[in-house]
Design a protein around this motif. Sequence first.
Motif, PDB file in Angstrom:
ATOM      1  N   ALA A 143       0.837  -1.209   0.000  1.00 37.61           N
ATOM      2  CA  ALA A 143       0.000   0.000   0.000  1.00 37.61           C
ATOM      3  C   ALA A 143       0.868   1.253   0.000  1.00 37.61           C
ATOM      4  O   ALA A 143       0.573   2.246  -0.697  1.00 37.61           O
ATOM      5  CB  ALA A 143      -0.922  -0.012   1.219  1.00 37.61           C
ATOM      6  N   GLY A 144       1.964   1.212   0.747  1.00 40.01           N
ATOM      7  CA  GLY A 144       2.868   2.355   0.786  1.00 40.01           C
ATOM      8  C   GLY A 144       3.547   2.609  -0.556  1.00 40.01           C
ATOM      9  O   GLY A 144       3.826   3.754  -0.919  1.00 40.01           O
ATOM     10  N   ILE A 145       3.824   1.533  -1.313  1.00 42.06           N
ATOM     11  CA  ILE A 145       4.454   1.673  -2.636  1.00 42.06           C
ATOM     12  C   ILE A 145       3.454   2.225  -3.654  1.00 42.06           C
ATOM     13  O   ILE A 145       3.789   3.073  -4.494  1.00 42.06           O
ATOM     14  CB  ILE A 145       5.003   0.307  -3.114  1.00 42.06           C
ATOM     15  CG1 ILE A 145       6.109  -0.194  -2.173  1.00 42.06           C
ATOM     16  CG2 ILE A 145       5.521   0.399  -4.548  1.00 42.06           C
ATOM     17  CD1 ILE A 145       6.507  -1.640  -2.394  1.00 42.06           C
ATOM     18  N   LEU A 146       2.194   1.767  -3.561  1.00 40.45           N
ATOM     19  CA  LEU A 146       1.182   2.128  -4.555  1.00 40.45           C
ATOM     20  C   LEU A 146       0.550   3.497  -4.301  1.00 40.45           C
ATOM     21  O   LEU A 146       0.066   4.146  -5.237  1.00 40.45           O
ATOM     22  CB  LEU A 146       0.083   1.059  -4.584  1.00 40.45           C
ATOM     23  CG  LEU A 146       0.529  -0.351  -5.018  1.00 40.45           C
ATOM     24  CD1 LEU A 146      -0.616  -1.341  -4.831  1.00 40.45           C
ATOM     25  CD2 LEU A 146       1.000  -0.350  -6.468  1.00 40.45           C
ATOM     26  N   ALA A 147       0.538   3.944  -3.035  1.00 40.72           N
ATOM     27  CA  ALA A 147      -0.182   5.170  -2.680  1.00 40.72           C
ATOM     28  C   ALA A 147       0.309   6.414  -3.427  1.00 40.72           C
ATOM     29  O   ALA A 147      -0.516   7.226  -3.889  1.00 40.72           O
ATOM     30  CB  ALA A 147      -0.106   5.397  -1.170  1.00 40.72           C
ATOM     31  N   PRO A 148       1.612   6.651  -3.570  1.00 48.13           N
ATOM     32  CA  PRO A 148       2.056   7.888  -4.237  1.00 48.13           C
ATOM     33  C   PRO A 148       1.530   8.064  -5.657  1.00 48.13           C
ATOM     34  O   PRO A 148       1.418   9.199  -6.134  1.00 48.13           O
ATOM     35  CB  PRO A 148       3.593   7.750  -4.231  1.00 48.13           C
ATOM     36  CG  PRO A 148       3.892   6.860  -3.069  1.00 48.13           C
ATOM     37  CD  PRO A 148       2.757   5.885  -3.021  1.00 48.13           C
ATOM     38  N   VAL A 149       1.204   6.968  -6.359  1.00 49.73           N
ATOM     39  CA  VAL A 149       0.674   7.100  -7.725  1.00 49.73           C
ATOM     40  C   VAL A 149      -0.831   6.807  -7.768  1.00 49.73           C
ATOM     41  O   VAL A 149      -1.432   6.740  -8.838  1.00 49.73           O
ATOM     42  CB  VAL A 149       1.431   6.173  -8.703  1.00 49.73           C
ATOM     43  CG1 VAL A 149       2.816   6.703  -8.966  1.00 49.73           C
ATOM     44  CG2 VAL A 149       1.475   4.745  -8.191  1.00 49.73           C
ATOM     45  N   GLY A 150      -1.427   6.637  -6.580  1.00 48.30           N
ATOM     46  CA  GLY A 150      -2.879   6.509  -6.487  1.00 48.30           C
ATOM     47  C   GLY A 150      -3.448   5.161  -6.869  1.00 48.30           C
ATOM     48  O   GLY A 150      -4.675   5.004  -6.977  1.00 48.30           O
ATOM     49  N   VAL A 178       7.684   1.632  -9.039  1.00 53.80           N
ATOM     50  CA  VAL A 178       6.506   1.066  -8.357  1.00 53.80           C
ATOM     51  C   VAL A 178       6.354  -0.414  -8.704  1.00 53.80           C
ATOM     52  O   VAL A 178       6.175  -1.273  -7.825  1.00 53.80           O
ATOM     53  CB  VAL A 178       5.239   1.856  -8.733  1.00 53.80           C
ATOM     54  CG1 VAL A 178       3.987   1.121  -8.261  1.00 53.80           C
ATOM     55  CG2 VAL A 178       5.292   3.253  -8.122  1.00 53.80           C
ATOM     56  N   PHE A 179       6.415  -0.746  -9.982  1.00 51.36           N
ATOM     57  CA  PHE A 179       6.212  -2.125 -10.409  1.00 51.36           C
ATOM     58  C   PHE A 179       7.252  -3.052  -9.776  1.00 51.36           C
ATOM     59  O   PHE A 179       6.917  -4.092  -9.187  1.00 51.36           O
ATOM     60  CB  PHE A 179       6.287  -2.219 -11.939  1.00 51.36           C
ATOM     61  CG  PHE A 179       5.985  -3.594 -12.470  1.00 51.36           C
ATOM     62  CD1 PHE A 179       4.680  -3.978 -12.755  1.00 51.36           C
ATOM     63  CD2 PHE A 179       6.998  -4.518 -12.677  1.00 51.36           C
ATOM     64  CE1 PHE A 179       4.403  -5.251 -13.225  1.00 51.36           C
ATOM     65  CE2 PHE A 179       6.733  -5.787 -13.152  1.00 51.36           C
ATOM     66  CZ  PHE A 179       5.435  -6.160 -13.426  1.00 51.36           C
ATOM     67  N   CYS A 180       8.502  -2.670  -9.890  1.00 52.93           N
ATOM     68  CA  CYS A 180       9.576  -3.560  -9.437  1.00 52.93           C
ATOM     69  C   CYS A 180       9.648  -3.643  -7.914  1.00 52.93           C
ATOM     70  O   CYS A 180       9.972  -4.708  -7.360  1.00 52.93           O
ATOM     71  CB  CYS A 180      10.916  -3.105 -10.019  1.00 52.93           C
ATOM     72  SG  CYS A 180      10.940  -3.212 -11.825  1.00 52.93           S
ATOM     73  N   GLU A 181       9.342  -2.555  -7.223  1.00 49.85           N
ATOM     74  CA  GLU A 181       9.341  -2.613  -5.762  1.00 49.85           C
ATOM     75  C   GLU A 181       8.181  -3.457  -5.236  1.00 49.85           C
ATOM     76  O   GLU A 181       8.297  -4.090  -4.186  1.00 49.85           O
ATOM     77  CB  GLU A 181       9.301  -1.206  -5.175  1.00 49.85           C
ATOM     78  CG  GLU A 181      10.629  -0.463  -5.291  1.00 49.85           C
ATOM     79  CD  GLU A 181      11.797  -1.267  -4.747  1.00 49.85           C
ATOM     80  OE1 GLU A 181      11.726  -1.697  -3.573  1.00 49.85           O
ATOM     81  OE2 GLU A 181      12.770  -1.499  -5.495  1.00 49.85           O
ATOM     82  N   CYS A 182       7.080  -3.474  -5.965  1.00 46.48           N
ATOM     83  CA  CYS A 182       5.991  -4.387  -5.594  1.00 46.48           C
ATOM     84  C   CYS A 182       6.457  -5.838  -5.711  1.00 46.48           C
ATOM     85  O   CYS A 182       6.147  -6.684  -4.853  1.00 46.48           O
ATOM     86  CB  CYS A 182       4.778  -4.157  -6.491  1.00 46.48           C
ATOM     87  SG  CYS A 182       3.810  -2.694  -6.059  1.00 46.48           S
TER      88      CYS A 182
END
Length: 700
Positions: free
Chosen positions: A564-571, A592-596
């Motif tokens: 959630a923390g990774i995805l939140a900045p791009v909504g 975002v993709f790779c950190e997920c």
Amino acid sequence: MYIRQVKNSAAAVNAGIKKMMAEVPNRFRVWLEEYEKPRTKPPLLAAVVRDIRGVLVCEKVDYEKFGFGSELLIGVRHSREFGPIVTMGAGGVEVEYLNERIQEGKAASIASAHLIRKSNVLKQLEPLAVYDILVKPFRGKRPVLNASCLRDAYFHFCELAAHYSPFKAGGRYVIEEAEVNPFVVKAGRLVPLDGLCRFSRQHVDIQGRPFAEIQSLLRPASIAVIGVSEKMNAGHIILNNILKNGFPRDRLYVVKPGLERIEGCLCVPDVARLPEIVDLFVLTLAADQCYGVLADLITHGKARSVIMIAGGMGEKEGMHSLEERIIDLIADGRRQGKLTPVVNGGNCLGIYSKAGRYDTTFIPEHKLKFPKTERSDLAYVSQSGAFMVSRISKLQRFEPLYGISLGNQIDLCLSDYLNYLADKDEVKIFAVYIEGFKPGDGYLLAKAVKRILKKEGRSVVVYKSGRTPEGRLATSSHTASVAGDYSVCKAVLEEAGAIVADSLFEFENYIKGLSDLAGKVVRGNRVGLLSNAGFESVIMSDSLKNGEKLELAAFSEETKRRLAGILAPVGIDKLQDIKNPLDVTPVADDAVFCECGRAMLDDPAVDGAVISPVPMTPAMQTLAPGEGYTESILHPASTPSRLIDLFRKTDKPVVFNVDAGASYDPMVAEMEEAGLPVFRCSDDAVKFLRKYIHFRLGKR
């Protein structure tokens, strides 16, 4: 057939027997006179009476009829390649009909009587369509049979088959076929109603295979070649290929009268005048000249191993007798205690040995470039040389330590090479192509596979051709081998632990995937799925279970918070729920993709993953540098660069998918060059990971 039904009492049975003995001879005499028209009638009745051996008395069994599975078949048959094979499945009069229409592996269990262990029997039987009906509660009813009863009956057949095996030294008889069809269930026990058994004396000698001298063949200290022309013929190409791979010129000889040297190598006029006993003799003459040269080698004791290139042997009419004469020549030499070489071929393309510093294939370097890499732990063992070099040409990232083209297997067989290499730790991946077996060699191959897989980090991948009547006919004409039943081959080799590929595409993908995932640790079958496209999430989920099963891992609460923390900045957290499979939508950029993916793999509940970026999104850097845009796959922040880093920092098996056209080939090439297993369709990626994890867990 004459049948009488009587009451269940001794008196009624005896009376029925007397009546049959009185009626049957005359009935049979009448039938013979009508249909066979024998010339001598008076002694016929006496002859019929004399030939009657007795009366078969059978009990009529009132057994439990519960539909499908009420009747079972357990049988043994002698396979020419694998020896005694035990089969179990649904029985009765519909057995062939059902077996043709039920999914492979569900209709019948097939196993080698010699290889299966009692502790593994139930694991072998569990996939059967009838298994659950027999040993588990069904529609509110108690199981009709205890699983141990099923196991014991099956294993008794295995013991019987192994006792009367064609491979048993000193055994008098061989079971060619034994079957009970059907077995039925009565009062919690299996009861046989009908059966047959046929014996023979067809023993197969599988002892004393001559694979010790393979050391001289694969790692020779000296080589001689015959059939080298001053012009560029096949023998001259082979000579050049040997030299180009670094073999010392002063230990390489050419048998050719009239010349002192070719390509700087010493020439001798005949075999007898070779200056030493060579480890390897390469015979590149026509088939009809091979016998004489091999006879000279044995007479003068001049070679420890031979590669016989000659084509046509055993395939064209008139050549079978030549092949048989060569086989007899080799056998006579060994029987007399002479120095008799092990022979690879004929009709082979040759052998490539990085370890032995030679290449005896007759393909010039400009037509086939063998890959050159630091890591070489792959061995091709192939009956077809063309199959082998086609794979080598396509899989340029992987240099084989050995590329062995067997051809007709006049002497050395598939199992000999695998038995020899089983003790060589430098080979980790065995890529085996099979067209047909010599008698008993399928069983020896399966035993060799088991030996190989006892050591951690090793795998055997098999592609078997000749699966259909048409394919078997082509196989016979191509390598003079008789292909066996494909279902038996697949079942026994998988039982031994090999990965049997369904297609050439799978075969190549297994070689790539097993090489790339070397060193990864398989802890279980729980996987994470990551994509930036909804359709891929669905397709990957659909591919999780098919025979071998993968389970969707349940993300921990900590992982969910991290995602959630990774995805939140791009909504994206507002667009999608955080779940497995995780669809991060095309909005996700490289980071975002790779950190997920990294967060997913860090979760202890995730044993492996499939990561599939659809690369057309403008949010990611997925293209090679070009005009009209600024993105670059070479940038350290690009998606491929980040995925390479992710792959190198996890010890879990993870595979990647790039489902896109030629514009994205550079992205795939960049990832593959870094050692990542990359697929081009998401279902292929999941299927590979499914089989890979199943294989690794099965070994453990």
